[in-house]
Every structure is written in structure tokens, then in C-alpha cells.
Scaffold this motif. Structure first.
Motif, short mmCIF file in Angstrom:
data_model
loop_
_atom_site.label_atom_id
_atom_site.label_comp_id
_atom_site.label_asym_id
_atom_site.label_seq_id
_atom_site.Cartn_x
_atom_site.Cartn_y
_atom_site.Cartn_z
N LEU A 44 -13.19 -7.03 -32.54
CA LEU A 44 -11.94 -7.12 -33.28
C LEU A 44 -10.83 -6.44 -32.50
O LEU A 44 -11.09 -5.71 -31.54
N ASP A 45 -9.58 -6.71 -32.91
CA ASP A 45 -8.44 -6.04 -32.29
C ASP A 45 -8.63 -4.54 -32.43
O ASP A 45 -9.02 -4.05 -33.50
N SER A 46 -8.34 -3.81 -31.37
CA SER A 46 -8.57 -2.36 -31.33
C SER A 46 -7.58 -1.55 -32.15
O SER A 46 -7.94 -0.53 -32.74
N VAL A 47 -6.32 -1.99 -32.17
CA VAL A 47 -5.25 -1.20 -32.75
C VAL A 47 -5.03 -1.61 -34.21
O VAL A 47 -4.93 -2.80 -34.53
N LEU A 93 -7.68 2.23 -34.62
CA LEU A 93 -8.64 1.81 -35.64
C LEU A 93 -10.08 1.90 -35.19
O LEU A 93 -10.92 2.51 -35.84
N THR A 94 -10.39 1.29 -34.06
CA THR A 94 -11.79 1.15 -33.66
C THR A 94 -12.40 2.42 -33.07
O THR A 94 -13.54 2.42 -32.64
N LEU A 95 -11.64 3.52 -33.11
CA LEU A 95 -12.20 4.82 -32.75
C LEU A 95 -12.72 5.54 -34.00
O LEU A 95 -13.31 6.61 -33.89
N GLY A 96 -12.50 4.94 -35.16
CA GLY A 96 -12.89 5.55 -36.43
C GLY A 96 -14.36 5.41 -36.73
O GLY A 96 -15.11 4.70 -36.06
N ASP A 97 -14.78 6.08 -37.79
CA ASP A 97 -16.16 6.03 -38.26
C ASP A 97 -16.47 4.66 -38.86
O ASP A 97 -15.57 3.98 -39.36
N ILE A 98 -17.74 4.32 -38.86
CA ILE A 98 -18.18 3.08 -39.49
C ILE A 98 -18.86 3.45 -40.81
O ILE A 98 -19.72 4.33 -40.84
N GLU A 99 -18.44 2.79 -41.88
CA GLU A 99 -18.99 3.03 -43.21
C GLU A 99 -19.37 1.70 -43.84
O GLU A 99 -18.83 0.66 -43.49
N ASP A 100 -20.28 1.76 -44.78
CA ASP A 100 -20.73 0.58 -45.49
C ASP A 100 -19.93 0.41 -46.78
O ASP A 100 -19.84 1.35 -47.56
N PRO A 152 -8.85 6.38 -38.16
CA PRO A 152 -8.75 7.84 -38.22
C PRO A 152 -7.37 8.35 -38.62
O PRO A 152 -7.24 9.50 -39.01
N TRP A 153 -6.34 7.53 -38.55
CA TRP A 153 -5.00 7.98 -38.89
C TRP A 153 -4.76 8.01 -40.40
O TRP A 153 -4.33 9.01 -40.95
N HIS A 154 -4.95 6.89 -41.08
CA HIS A 154 -4.60 6.81 -42.50
C HIS A 154 -5.76 6.35 -43.39
O HIS A 154 -5.55 6.01 -44.54
#
Length: 155
Positions: free
Chosen positions: A42-45, A53-60, A70-72
Motif C-alpha cells: 500500500l501507499d507508505s504515506v 503510516l506504514t511505520l506504525g503497529d499492525i493491529e487486528d 503513529p502520528w494520529h
């Protein structure tokens, strides 16, 4: 879904080692993410304000793997690119009560076709869908890429 132009982005070994690979493909900043034996792209930003976005945690969310900005804390499905929101209601004493998580009707973060070849190489085919998606603006924005890369360096 794609342009019909697959681009080699990494090997399966590299993706397994890193968990995520971030690349520029056909003028877009995209991320390839391995999660529970599946590969997503997916798009990274982030569509919201250009966060990483794609540096954030993955949740179900209801069985749907999602990445959390991670920002908002915006939550986006790795499978569909739809955002998840949670409704809140208030009881008579104005105490908040959280409702169920629900996916948006439309995609907000563009997803791309990803394929694993027999030789262990991973390819991405950038989406050719003409309908505008909110992440389109940031996925091709050089300033947003700089911000993303800066966040990546500080991880």
C-alpha cells in the motif's frame, strides 16, 4: 487492479528479515508488508496528513489486519485500504461507551497488487484504478517522502 507493469521490489528473504520494505515504484512511495504469512502493498504515506503510516503497529480489526499511523492513530486495512473508525455514544451520565469498529465505505489508502514468484522475488504492480483515493496526493509528494524517510531513519 494494476498497470500490468510489475516491478521487482525485494526478495522474500529480505522481506522476512525486515518485515517491511519501503520503495519508490513508478513515482509512488509504497510499502511491502509481511504479516502472518501474507504479503501486502500500500501507499507508505498516510492519507490523513502525510504521516509515516506504514511505520506504525499492525493491529487486528474484526479479523482484518490493519496498520495504525503513529502520528494520529488512524487505522487502515492492509487488505482493502479502508479506514476503521469506532463510534462512541454517551449514557445518561455522559459517560462514553465505545461502539464496534467499522470499515469505511471507500478506500482511503491505495493498495497495490503484490506477487511472489517461484524464484523468491517479490513484485509490485501499481494500481491503475482511476478513481481518486485520498492517499494519492502524498504517495507522489516529494516533501511527504522526505518526512517519511526522516521518520524511518529515527526508528
Amino acid at each position: 487492479l494494476g498497470l500490468g507493469m510489475e516491478t521487482h521490489v525485494c526478495s522474500l528473504d529480505e522481506l522476512k528479515e525486515k518485515g517491511r520494505v519501503h520503495k519508490e515504484v513508478n513515482g509512488r512511495k509504497v510499502s511491502i508488508i509481511a504479516h502472518k504469512g501474507k504479503i501486502y502493498c500500500l501507499d507508505s504515506v498516510c492519507y490523513h496528513t502525510g504521516g509515516p503510516l506504514t511505520l506504525g503497529d499492525i493491529e487486528d480489526m474484526n479479523g482484518d489486519p490493519c496498520v495504525v499511523c503513529p502520528w494520529h492513530k488512524y487505522t487502515v486495512s492492509l487488505k482493502t485500504g479502508k479506514k476503521y473508525t469506532q463510534s462512541v455514544t454517551f449514557d445518561a451520565r455522559m459517560k462514553p461507551k465505545k461502539g464496534p469498529w467499522q470499515a469505511s465505505k471507500d478506500m482511503v489508502q491505495r493498495i497495490h497488487k503484490v506477487s511472489l514468484k517461484k524464484n523468491g522475488k517479490i513484485y509490485v504492480d501499481i494500481s491503475k484504478e482511476e478513481k481518486k483515493v485520498k492517499s494519492d496526493h502524498y504517495a507522489t509528494n516529494a516533501q511527504a517522502w522526505k518526512c517519511f524517510n526522516s521518520a524511518l531513519e529515527h526508528m
